[in-house]
Design a protein around this motif. Structure first.
Motif, short mmCIF file in Angstrom:
data_model
loop_
_atom_site.label_atom_id
_atom_site.label_comp_id
_atom_site.label_asym_id
_atom_site.label_seq_id
_atom_site.Cartn_x
_atom_site.Cartn_y
_atom_site.Cartn_z
N THR A 22 8.17 -9.10 -33.95
CA THR A 22 9.64 -8.81 -34.51
C THR A 22 10.47 -8.63 -33.08
O THR A 22 11.60 -8.55 -32.98
N LEU A 23 9.59 -8.57 -31.98
CA LEU A 23 9.98 -8.56 -30.60
C LEU A 23 10.09 -9.79 -29.97
O LEU A 23 9.57 -10.72 -30.05
N THR A 24 11.06 -9.69 -29.00
CA THR A 24 11.07 -10.85 -27.82
C THR A 24 9.86 -10.92 -26.99
O THR A 24 9.26 -10.00 -27.02
N GLN A 25 9.83 -12.10 -26.37
CA GLN A 25 8.53 -12.27 -25.42
C GLN A 25 8.70 -11.02 -24.26
O GLN A 25 7.68 -10.42 -24.03
N GLU A 26 9.73 -10.88 -23.79
CA GLU A 26 9.94 -9.92 -22.72
C GLU A 26 9.65 -8.39 -23.14
O GLU A 26 8.80 -7.79 -22.72
N GLU A 27 9.99 -8.13 -24.51
CA GLU A 27 9.72 -6.78 -25.13
C GLU A 27 8.11 -6.77 -25.55
O GLU A 27 7.72 -5.69 -25.28
N GLN A 28 7.68 -7.76 -25.85
CA GLN A 28 6.08 -7.86 -26.24
C GLN A 28 5.41 -7.50 -25.00
O GLN A 28 4.47 -6.54 -24.82
N ASP A 33 2.27 -3.74 -21.69
CA ASP A 33 1.76 -3.23 -20.56
C ASP A 33 2.01 -1.62 -20.44
O ASP A 33 1.02 -1.16 -20.01
N VAL A 34 2.81 -1.19 -21.46
CA VAL A 34 2.65 0.51 -21.67
C VAL A 34 1.52 0.90 -22.56
O VAL A 34 0.90 1.74 -22.13
N LEU A 35 0.91 -0.07 -23.42
CA LEU A 35 -0.24 0.36 -24.13
C LEU A 35 -1.28 0.11 -23.23
O LEU A 35 -2.41 1.15 -23.52
N ALA A 36 -1.49 -0.72 -22.40
CA ALA A 36 -2.69 -0.99 -21.57
C ALA A 36 -2.48 0.53 -20.64
O ALA A 36 -3.61 0.91 -20.06
N GLY A 37 -1.52 0.65 -20.13
CA GLY A 37 -1.45 1.88 -19.22
C GLY A 37 -1.89 3.21 -19.93
O GLY A 37 -2.59 4.02 -19.39
N GLU A 38 -1.47 3.22 -21.13
CA GLU A 38 -1.93 4.30 -21.99
C GLU A 38 -3.31 4.41 -22.29
O GLU A 38 -4.32 5.56 -22.08
N VAL A 39 -4.06 3.33 -22.69
CA VAL A 39 -5.30 2.97 -22.72
C VAL A 39 -6.20 3.35 -21.46
O VAL A 39 -7.06 4.05 -21.51
N GLU A 40 -5.76 2.98 -20.20
CA GLU A 40 -6.29 3.23 -18.91
C GLU A 40 -6.59 4.67 -18.79
O GLU A 40 -7.36 5.38 -18.38
N GLU A 41 -5.25 5.41 -19.02
CA GLU A 41 -5.29 6.74 -18.77
C GLU A 41 -6.19 7.48 -19.72
O GLU A 41 -6.99 8.37 -19.30
N ARG A 42 -6.29 7.09 -20.86
CA ARG A 42 -7.22 7.89 -21.68
C ARG A 42 -8.64 7.62 -21.41
O ARG A 42 -9.32 8.51 -21.54
N MET A 43 -8.90 6.30 -20.91
CA MET A 43 -10.35 6.22 -20.61
C MET A 43 -10.68 6.77 -19.34
O MET A 43 -11.67 7.62 -19.23
N ASP A 44 -9.63 7.10 -18.41
CA ASP A 44 -10.09 7.70 -17.32
C ASP A 44 -10.35 9.21 -17.43
O ASP A 44 -11.34 9.71 -17.06
N ALA A 45 -9.62 9.94 -18.56
CA ALA A 45 -9.71 11.14 -18.94
C ALA A 45 -11.29 11.28 -19.83
O ALA A 45 -11.73 12.18 -19.32
#
Length: 52
Positions: A22-28, A33-45
């Motif tokens: 449902t999103l444009t390529q830019e929104e995707q 990018d935001v999800l990857a950052g969240e995963v990285e933070e959780r893995m670090d923790a």
């Protein structure tokens, strides 16, 4: 990996596919990018917790 973890990943991936459609390529790219950052933070923790 436990069965419930695999099922969670499978269902989450299916939902993400629907959302991305449902999103444009830019929104995707921004969302991923935001999800990857969240995963990285959780893995670090998690690593910090295990190492303590």
């Amino acid at each position: 990996m436990k069965r419930n973890a695999r099922e969670f990943i499978r269902s989450t991936t299916t939902l993400l596919d629907h959302i991305l459609a449902t999103l444009t390529q830019e929104e995707q790219l921004e969302l991923l990018d935001v999800l990857a950052g969240e995963v990285e933070e959780r893995m670090d923790a998690l690593v910090e917790t295990v190492e303590s």
